[in-house]
Scaffold this motif. Structure first.
Motif, PDB file in Angstrom:
ATOM      1  N   GLY A 190       0.817  -1.253  -0.089  1.00 38.49           N
ATOM      2  CA  GLY A 190      -0.007  -0.140   0.052  1.00 38.49           C
ATOM      3  C   GLY A 190       0.744   1.338  -0.157  1.00 38.49           C
ATOM      4  O   GLY A 190       0.199   2.598   0.141  1.00 38.49           O
TER       5      GLY A 190
ATOM      6  N   ASP B 220      -4.278  -9.308  -6.463  1.00 32.26           N
ATOM      7  CA  ASP B 220      -4.569  -7.842  -5.654  1.00 32.26           C
ATOM      8  C   ASP B 220      -4.652  -6.981  -6.673  1.00 32.26           C
ATOM      9  O   ASP B 220      -4.004  -6.389  -7.419  1.00 32.26           O
ATOM     10  CB  ASP B 220      -3.149  -7.674  -4.805  1.00 32.26           C
ATOM     11  CG  ASP B 220      -2.877  -8.729  -3.746  1.00 32.26           C
ATOM     12  OD1 ASP B 220      -3.139  -8.466  -2.585  1.00 32.26           O
ATOM     13  OD2 ASP B 220      -2.514  -9.734  -4.239  1.00 32.26           O
TER      14      ASP B 220
ATOM     15  N   ASP C 190      -5.431  -3.452  -6.666  1.00 36.65           N
ATOM     16  CA  ASP C 190      -4.796  -2.372  -5.981  1.00 36.65           C
ATOM     17  C   ASP C 190      -5.029  -0.972  -6.699  1.00 36.65           C
ATOM     18  O   ASP C 190      -4.362  -0.706  -7.633  1.00 36.65           O
ATOM     19  CB  ASP C 190      -3.383  -2.674  -5.893  1.00 36.65           C
ATOM     20  CG  ASP C 190      -2.896  -1.717  -4.479  1.00 36.65           C
ATOM     21  OD1 ASP C 190      -3.563  -0.965  -4.080  1.00 36.65           O
ATOM     22  OD2 ASP C 190      -1.699  -1.956  -4.108  1.00 36.65           O
TER      23      ASP C 190
ATOM     24  N   LYS D  36      -7.500  -3.994  -2.794  1.00 33.99           N
ATOM     25  CA  LYS D  36      -6.516  -2.901  -1.819  1.00 33.99           C
ATOM     26  C   LYS D  36      -6.848  -1.596  -2.299  1.00 33.99           C
ATOM     27  O   LYS D  36      -6.986  -1.442  -3.659  1.00 33.99           O
ATOM     28  CB  LYS D  36      -5.041  -3.340  -1.564  1.00 33.99           C
ATOM     29  CG  LYS D  36      -5.016  -4.789  -0.988  1.00 33.99           C
ATOM     30  CD  LYS D  36      -3.472  -5.307  -0.968  1.00 33.99           C
ATOM     31  CE  LYS D  36      -3.194  -6.313  -0.384  1.00 33.99           C
ATOM     32  NZ  LYS D  36      -3.434  -6.572   1.048  1.00 33.99           N
TER      33      LYS D  36
ATOM     34  N   ARG E  33      -2.405   2.663   1.670  1.00 36.11           N
ATOM     35  CA  ARG E  33      -1.975   2.639   3.053  1.00 36.11           C
ATOM     36  C   ARG E  33      -2.187   3.907   3.902  1.00 36.11           C
ATOM     37  O   ARG E  33      -1.042   4.918   3.264  1.00 36.11           O
ATOM     38  CB  ARG E  33      -0.895   1.515   3.276  1.00 36.11           C
ATOM     39  CG  ARG E  33      -0.620   1.374   4.915  1.00 36.11           C
ATOM     40  CD  ARG E  33       0.573   0.365   4.856  1.00 36.11           C
ATOM     41  NE  ARG E  33       1.399   0.564   6.051  1.00 36.11           N
ATOM     42  CZ  ARG E  33       2.536  -0.018   6.228  1.00 36.11           C
ATOM     43  NH1 ARG E  33       2.865  -0.935   5.216  1.00 36.11           N
ATOM     44  NH2 ARG E  33       3.170   0.101   7.138  1.00 36.11           N
TER      45      ARG E  33
ATOM     46  N   GLU F 198      -5.066  -2.886   3.332  1.00 43.55           N
ATOM     47  CA  GLU F 198      -4.804  -1.476   2.858  1.00 43.55           C
ATOM     48  C   GLU F 198      -6.044  -0.939   2.264  1.00 43.55           C
ATOM     49  O   GLU F 198      -6.169  -1.601   1.145  1.00 43.55           O
ATOM     50  CB  GLU F 198      -3.613  -1.353   1.943  1.00 43.55           C
ATOM     51  CG  GLU F 198      -2.261  -1.875   2.536  1.00 43.55           C
ATOM     52  CD  GLU F 198      -2.107  -3.631   2.818  1.00 43.55           C
ATOM     53  OE1 GLU F 198      -1.505  -4.001   3.474  1.00 43.55           O
ATOM     54  OE2 GLU F 198      -2.597  -4.126   1.657  1.00 43.55           O
ATOM     55  N   THR F 199      -6.750  -0.036   2.964  1.00 40.93           N
ATOM     56  CA  THR F 199      -7.921   0.279   2.289  1.00 40.93           C
ATOM     57  C   THR F 199      -8.222   1.957   2.296  1.00 40.93           C
ATOM     58  O   THR F 199      -9.272   2.567   2.088  1.00 40.93           O
ATOM     59  CB  THR F 199      -8.977  -0.009   3.226  1.00 40.93           C
ATOM     60  OG1 THR F 199      -8.773   0.354   4.654  1.00 40.93           O
ATOM     61  CG2 THR F 199      -9.388  -1.639   3.381  1.00 40.93           C
TER      62      THR F 199
ATOM     63  N   THR G  87      -9.008  -4.264   8.118  1.00 36.84           N
ATOM     64  CA  THR G  87      -8.449  -2.961   8.206  1.00 36.84           C
ATOM     65  C   THR G  87      -8.214  -2.562   9.513  1.00 36.84           C
ATOM     66  O   THR G  87      -8.413  -3.378  10.502  1.00 36.84           O
ATOM     67  CB  THR G  87      -9.440  -1.735   7.487  1.00 36.84           C
ATOM     68  OG1 THR G  87      -8.745  -0.531   7.379  1.00 36.84           O
ATOM     69  CG2 THR G  87     -10.468  -1.351   8.363  1.00 36.84           C
TER      70      THR G  87
END
Length: 449
Positions: free
Chosen positions: A107, A251, A253, A275, A278, A311-312, A337
């Motif tokens: 992230g 993933d 992202d 994701k 972060r 990582e949201t 999270t």
């Protein structure tokens, strides 16, 4: 009802219309110029890609046989075709992944090796075929220099200083590296430098991305990781990395408009993962993951069959998973999270999902995390967190949900200041799976068939 364990073996040639409970474009495969180059013995694959790209693009074909390569960087309008019977074997030497390139790890934007198959700012790229992509062995140099994780302090550094190439002393970042055998932090061992491991297939900042048909075998880190990408198709792919630590399957992202179908993931970590950056690093980037359809797939062994997080920061929204089988995960569907991660997930739909023998629980929300990673912020009533980094989970809906051979159906741990909100389960079949644990949740409805 057709579940994915049957469907995933029958990947049709054409992409069927995409239906979702949100606006989603009808994605199409990228189209490439007719030029073709067949790799011959002794020929450098990267040189062939570069030469073809200068002519306007085309297809680079890796024929049957065993081929060795370092990092491959795809260019716009390039299709890499790995034929049936071909094994594209990647180097485990650090020098073959240098110079460092822009990438993201856990992230956080950094400079590192990137990916075994990498792209940055490309348009119309593909890796297709019935061949195999084979990762280096577990005793490779890459793993000997791998780091324990991205420290929080890195987010405060200028991007140009976030270099993880295996040469910078670990004390610059204030953490130890992992030993290659145990992959655990070791206070008694310190290697010469720190290295961010390359993912297997990792395009950055790219549009119209296709990954189809290939098998990814024995990854040393995350497998398929598009970052800051748009219009992604992943279909008919097999990931085989069960039992290998830190090997997520897919993933998505901080990317948008992704279709994943007829794909089987057997992983050492999370299988399907969503994701969006972060902490403050991801929050300031403001690049959510949105418009993701996952259908006709199978998730086998792994930590989570589908995981949202951890990582949201920029938010994960508009996700539709249907006709999917999840077999033998630790957690079937996992929303995770922590207070300093920020962002969250919303407008997530799960339909006709069959789950077989989740080892711990079928569906799990964990917003507190562990004191090991976030200290006192893992305490339920802690108020020290930056309000901008308070995460959320809301508007999450299940319809046609079957669970076999499990005790714990749902455990949801929200935050007092941000409860898990508006969750519905309809048409649930879970005769052996009845235990429900709720803490700091809002509307939460479970209806059996």
């Amino acid at each position: 009802m057709l579940f994915a364990s049957l469907a995933s073996a029958q990947c049709p040639a054409e992409i069927e219309p995409i239906k979702a409970p949100f606006d989603m474009p009808q994605l199409q495969r990228p189209v490439f110029p007719a030029r073709k180059v067949v790799i011959k013995k002794g020929q450098n694959i990267q040189a062939a890609i570069d030469k073809l790209a200068k002519k306007g693009g085309g297809t680079v074909i890796v024929p049957k046989g065993k081929w060795h390569t370092g990092r491959i960087i795809l260019k716009s309008n390039i299709c890499l075709q790995v034929d049936e019977g071909a094994e594209l074997c990647f180097s485990g030497d650090v020098k073959d992944y240098l110079p460092v390139v822009p990438c993201r790890n856990e992230g956080v934007d950094i400079y590192g090796p990137g990916a075994m198959i990498y792209a940055d700012g490309a348009e119309n790229i593909a890796v297709v075929g019935k061949g195999k992509l084979v990762a280096p062995s577990r005793d490779c140099e890459l793993l000997k220099l791998t780091m324990a994780g991205i420290p929080e302090a890195v987010q405060a550094m200028p991007l140009k200083e976030r270099v993880f190439d295996g040469t910078i002393p670990t004390d610059r970042y204030g953490f130890e590296t992992r030993t290659p055998k145990t992959m655990q932090t070791s206070a008694g061992e310190r290697h010469l430098g720190t290295l961010c491991l390359p993912v297997f297939f990792g395009p950055m900042n790219s549009r119209n991305v296709l990954l189809e048909g290939v098998t990814l075998e024995g990854s040393i880190f995350w497998n398929i990781v598009p970052v800051y990408c748009e219009n992604i198709i992943i279909r008919g792919v097999t990931v085989s990395s069960a039992g290998i630590a830190r090997t997520d399957g897919i993933d998505i992202d901080s990317s948008r408009n992704a279709l994943i179908e007829y794909t089987t993931l057997d992983c050492g970590d999370d299988c399907f993962t969503l994701k969006a950056g972060r902490g403050m690093d991801g929050l300031l980037k403001a690049r959510p993951t949105e418009n993701v359809v996952i259908r006709h797939c199978t998730a086998k062994r792994g930590a989570g069959g589908l995981t949202v997080g951890s990582e949201t920061a920029a938010g994960i929204r508009n996700v539709y998973m249907y006709d999917v089988t999840i077999e033998n995960p630790k957690y079937g569907i996992y929303f995770k999270t922590r207070r300093p991660r920020g962002g969250g997930g919303e407008n997530l739909w799960f339909e006709n999902v069959r789950m077989v023998h989740p080892k711990t629980r079928a569906v799990y929300w964990d917003m507190l995390g562990s004191a090991t990673y976030v200290g006192k912020l893992a305490e339920r009533f802690n108020k020290d967190n930056n309000p901008k980094l308070t995460p959320y989970f809301r508007n999450i809906h299940f319809d046609g949900f079957t669970v076999e051979h499990c005790t714990d159906f749902v455990k949801a741990i929200g935050l007092p200041e941000s409860p898990v909100e508006n969750v519905t389960f309809k048409n649930v079949s879970s005769p052996e799976c009845t235990r429900v644990t709720l803490q700091d949740v809002g509307k939460f409805v479970i209806e059996a068939k």
